[in-house]
Motif scaffolding. Structure first.
Motif, PDB file in Angstrom:
ATOM      1  N   ASN A 151       0.841  -1.199   0.000  1.00 39.10           N
ATOM      2  CA  ASN A 151       0.000   0.000   0.000  1.00 39.10           C
ATOM      3  C   ASN A 151       0.874   1.246   0.000  1.00 39.10           C
ATOM      4  O   ASN A 151       1.875   1.308   0.704  1.00 39.10           O
ATOM      5  CB  ASN A 151      -0.898   0.024   1.241  1.00 39.10           C
ATOM      6  N   VAL A 152       0.468   2.217  -0.776  1.00 41.96           N
ATOM      7  CA  VAL A 152       1.188   3.491  -0.846  1.00 41.96           C
ATOM      8  C   VAL A 152       0.183   4.606  -0.565  1.00 41.96           C
ATOM      9  O   VAL A 152      -0.877   4.639  -1.180  1.00 41.96           O
ATOM     10  CB  VAL A 152       1.828   3.701  -2.236  1.00 41.96           C
ATOM     11  N   PRO A 153       0.483   5.521   0.344  1.00 41.18           N
ATOM     12  CA  PRO A 153      -0.446   6.625   0.616  1.00 41.18           C
ATOM     13  C   PRO A 153      -0.605   7.519  -0.607  1.00 41.18           C
ATOM     14  O   PRO A 153       0.349   7.774  -1.341  1.00 41.18           O
ATOM     15  CB  PRO A 153       0.225   7.380   1.762  1.00 41.18           C
ATOM     16  N   LEU A 154      -1.797   8.020  -0.808  1.00 47.10           N
ATOM     17  CA  LEU A 154      -2.057   8.871  -1.967  1.00 47.10           C
ATOM     18  C   LEU A 154      -1.322  10.212  -1.876  1.00 47.10           C
ATOM     19  O   LEU A 154      -1.018  10.820  -2.909  1.00 47.10           O
ATOM     20  CB  LEU A 154      -3.560   9.118  -2.098  1.00 47.10           C
ATOM     21  N   GLU A 155      -1.040  10.631  -0.635  1.00 53.11           N
ATOM     22  CA  GLU A 155      -0.374  11.927  -0.502  1.00 53.11           C
ATOM     23  C   GLU A 155       1.022  11.908  -1.118  1.00 53.11           C
ATOM     24  O   GLU A 155       1.533  12.946  -1.556  1.00 53.11           O
ATOM     25  CB  GLU A 155      -0.265  12.312   0.978  1.00 53.11           C
ATOM     26  N   VAL A 156       1.633  10.740  -1.149  1.00 54.13           N
ATOM     27  CA  VAL A 156       2.975  10.646  -1.744  1.00 54.13           C
ATOM     28  C   VAL A 156       2.910  10.975  -3.229  1.00 54.13           C
ATOM     29  O   VAL A 156       3.838  11.555  -3.803  1.00 54.13           O
ATOM     30  CB  VAL A 156       3.563   9.232  -1.537  1.00 54.13           C
ATOM     31  N   PHE A 157       1.805  10.619  -3.869  1.00 51.82           N
ATOM     32  CA  PHE A 157       1.653  10.913  -5.304  1.00 51.82           C
ATOM     33  C   PHE A 157       1.728  12.406  -5.555  1.00 51.82           C
ATOM     34  O   PHE A 157       2.298  12.863  -6.557  1.00 51.82           O
ATOM     35  CB  PHE A 157       0.307  10.387  -5.798  1.00 51.82           C
ATOM     36  N   GLU A 158       1.144  13.194  -4.666  1.00 52.46           N
ATOM     37  CA  GLU A 158       1.154  14.640  -4.856  1.00 52.46           C
ATOM     38  C   GLU A 158       2.569  15.190  -4.765  1.00 52.46           C
ATOM     39  O   GLU A 158       2.927  16.097  -5.513  1.00 52.46           O
ATOM     40  CB  GLU A 158       0.265  15.298  -3.796  1.00 52.46           C
ATOM     41  N   TYR A 159       3.345  14.649  -3.859  1.00 52.15           N
ATOM     42  CA  TYR A 159       4.740  15.078  -3.755  1.00 52.15           C
ATOM     43  C   TYR A 159       5.488  14.765  -5.052  1.00 52.15           C
ATOM     44  O   TYR A 159       6.236  15.607  -5.565  1.00 52.15           O
ATOM     45  CB  TYR A 159       5.428  14.375  -2.579  1.00 52.15           C
ATOM     46  N   ILE A 160       5.280  13.562  -5.580  1.00 47.08           N
ATOM     47  CA  ILE A 160       6.010  13.169  -6.789  1.00 47.08           C
ATOM     48  C   ILE A 160       5.540  14.005  -7.972  1.00 47.08           C
ATOM     49  O   ILE A 160       6.341  14.432  -8.802  1.00 47.08           O
ATOM     50  CB  ILE A 160       5.810  11.661  -7.054  1.00 47.08           C
ATOM     51  N   ASP A 161       4.251  14.260  -8.049  1.00 47.98           N
ATOM     52  CA  ASP A 161       3.729  15.062  -9.168  1.00 47.98           C
ATOM     53  C   ASP A 161       4.252  16.488  -9.128  1.00 47.98           C
ATOM     54  O   ASP A 161       4.346  17.142 -10.170  1.00 47.98           O
ATOM     55  CB  ASP A 161       2.196  15.071  -9.134  1.00 47.98           C
ATOM     56  N   GLN A 162       4.579  16.966  -7.951  1.00 45.32           N
ATOM     57  CA  GLN A 162       5.131  18.313  -7.844  1.00 45.32           C
ATOM     58  C   GLN A 162       6.655  18.321  -8.018  1.00 45.32           C
ATOM     59  O   GLN A 162       7.261  19.384  -7.909  1.00 45.32           O
ATOM     60  CB  GLN A 162       4.786  18.902  -6.477  1.00 45.32           C
ATOM     61  N   GLY A 163       7.242  17.173  -8.246  1.00 42.87           N
ATOM     62  CA  GLY A 163       8.687  17.114  -8.404  1.00 42.87           C
ATOM     63  C   GLY A 163       9.435  17.211  -7.087  1.00 42.87           C
ATOM     64  O   GLY A 163      10.611  17.605  -7.069  1.00 42.87           O
ATOM     65  N   ARG A 164       8.765  16.835  -5.991  1.00 41.12           N
ATOM     66  CA  ARG A 164       9.400  16.935  -4.676  1.00 41.12           C
ATOM     67  C   ARG A 164       9.837  15.552  -4.220  1.00 41.12           C
ATOM     68  O   ARG A 164       9.281  14.530  -4.617  1.00 41.12           O
ATOM     69  CB  ARG A 164       8.422  17.525  -3.665  1.00 41.12           C
ATOM     70  N   ASN A 165      10.791  15.529  -3.329  1.00 41.03           N
ATOM     71  CA  ASN A 165      11.311  14.292  -2.783  1.00 41.03           C
ATOM     72  C   ASN A 165      10.250  13.616  -1.903  1.00 41.03           C
ATOM     73  O   ASN A 165       9.761  14.231  -0.942  1.00 41.03           O
ATOM     74  CB  ASN A 165      12.566  14.610  -1.947  1.00 41.03           C
ATOM     75  N   PRO A 166       9.873  12.385  -2.171  1.00 44.41           N
ATOM     76  CA  PRO A 166       8.855  11.729  -1.342  1.00 44.41           C
ATOM     77  C   PRO A 166       9.321  11.457   0.078  1.00 44.41           C
ATOM     78  O   PRO A 166       8.486  11.229   0.965  1.00 44.41           O
ATOM     79  CB  PRO A 166       8.565  10.416  -2.083  1.00 44.41           C
TER      80      PRO A 166
END
Lengths: 242, 122
Positions: free
Chosen positions: B62-77
């Protein structure tokens, strides 16, 4: 930051949480038992004050230690009084992520990934959110391309059009191990449609599957934190993607 | 558990490298490169097959959905993990403060009740 929870929790380790049954009240005077004759006359007689007051209480209220104070709920052994980071053996993870500075950019997390990954995915239409909102069609089998299908990938010679050349360009790095720099083209030449189709296919595959790499690499990071119970059970939000 | 991650990581690295080389070939295509291009295309398909096989071993991850937002913004997860730990600690401290305050209030209340109702509090 690491000093905060040690000083905060170090002093109170010897103090256990107050028991739910221990109210600090002594047994005190138990209320007098309600006599049968008096109970039958409760509805008729007016309520009396003083010592006879407790006698008119309902049987369910006889268990109350103090008037109008109901029984406390069953206490939980694990409360905010304990250091939960220590309890769940997350000290190593805490020191790793919060003890030192974590770099901001995604390229610092995946330095060997080619392409411009620090740009927002929404700009290029390759965001992970789009994968959730519009999941791709799965279940079809992958079959190799035959000779007839490969004829569609016959490309014309020459360099790419200008708008597709930026795919290989990366921000300058001190120790760059990539071989993209010498592939920058100088003379733009018109290209056929077949060449553009192959480039579009390669670019879309790279973008979409880079996102898959990033997603799975996040899971791989948990592998490096010892005794980490995993993300699913320790997050405050219940949303998760399987 | 680490083995299936290693396996998937290896397949993904090979796949990305293949795609990168495919992009290099088409960036300045030559007629002699056609055979290599065809090979790379079929290698890409076999790479997708290998990744598809790895999927079965990882279905419980399972991966939290909030991590996707970090990756989509080009930020370090890893920043997400860091902020989660910091929020947990802050919340822990907040609740502990409440417990300590309530404990002090209880002891104060008991002492005052003992003064007002000495017989009942014995």
């Amino acid at each position: 930051m690491t000093e905060m929870f040690s000083t905060l929790f170090g002093q109170n380790e010897a103090q256990g949480p107050p028991g739910s049954s221990s109210l600090g009240f002594g047994p005190g005077k138990p209320p007098p038992p309600l006599p049968q004759n008096q109970a039958s006359m409760t509805g008729q007689m007016p309520p009396q004050l003083g010592d006879e007051g407790p006698a008119l209480r309902k049987p369910g209220a006889m268990n109350e230690p103090f008037y109008l104070l109901r029984e406390l709920p069953v206490g939980n052994e694990l409360t905010g009084n304990t250091n939960l980071i220590t309890h769940y053996n997350l000290e190593h993870a805490y020191n790793k992520f919060c003890g030192k500075k974590v770099k901001e950019k995604l390229s610092n997390f995946l330095p060997e990934l080619p392409g411009m990954i620090d740009c927002p995915g929404a700009q290029e239409g390759s965001s992970l959110r789009s994968l959730i909102d519009k999941p791709p069609v799965c279940g079809n089998s992958f079959s190799p391309l035959t000779g007839a299908l490969l004829t569609g990938f016959r490309l014309h010679t020459g360099p790419l059009p200008e708008q597709y050349r930026l795919m290989h360009i990366q921000p300058p790095k001190k120790k760059s191990k990539h071989k993209h720099k010498h592939h920058r083209q100088q003379d733009p030449l018109p290209q056929e449609t077949v060449n553009t189709t192959a480039v579009g296919l390669a670019q879309s595959c790279l973008n979409k599957h880079v996102n898959s790499v990033l997603l799975l690499s996040v899971s791989l990071q948990n592998r490096h934190s010892p005794d980490h119970p995993g993300l699913a059970g320790s997050q405050p939000n219940s949303n998760s993607l399987r | 558990m680490a083995e299936k991650f290693d396996n998937l990581e290896e397949h993904l690295e090979k796949f990305i490298e293949n795609i990168r080389q495919l992009g290099i070939i088409v960036s300045d295509f030559q007629p002699s490169s056609q055979a290599g291009l065809n090979q790379k295309l079929n290698l890409m398909i076999s790479g997708l097959q290998d990744i598809e096989k790895c999927r079965q071993q990882l279905h419980e991850i399972n991966v939290p959905l909030e991590v996707f937002e970090y990756i989509d913004q080009g930020r370090n997860p890893q920043l997400y993990t860091k902020e989660c730990l910091e929020r947990a600690l802050a919340r822990n401290e907040q609740v502990k403060g409440k417990i300590d305050t309530m404990t002090k209030f209880k002891s104060l209340l008991v002492s005052e009740l003992g003064k007002v109702f000495p017989e009942e509090m014995v």
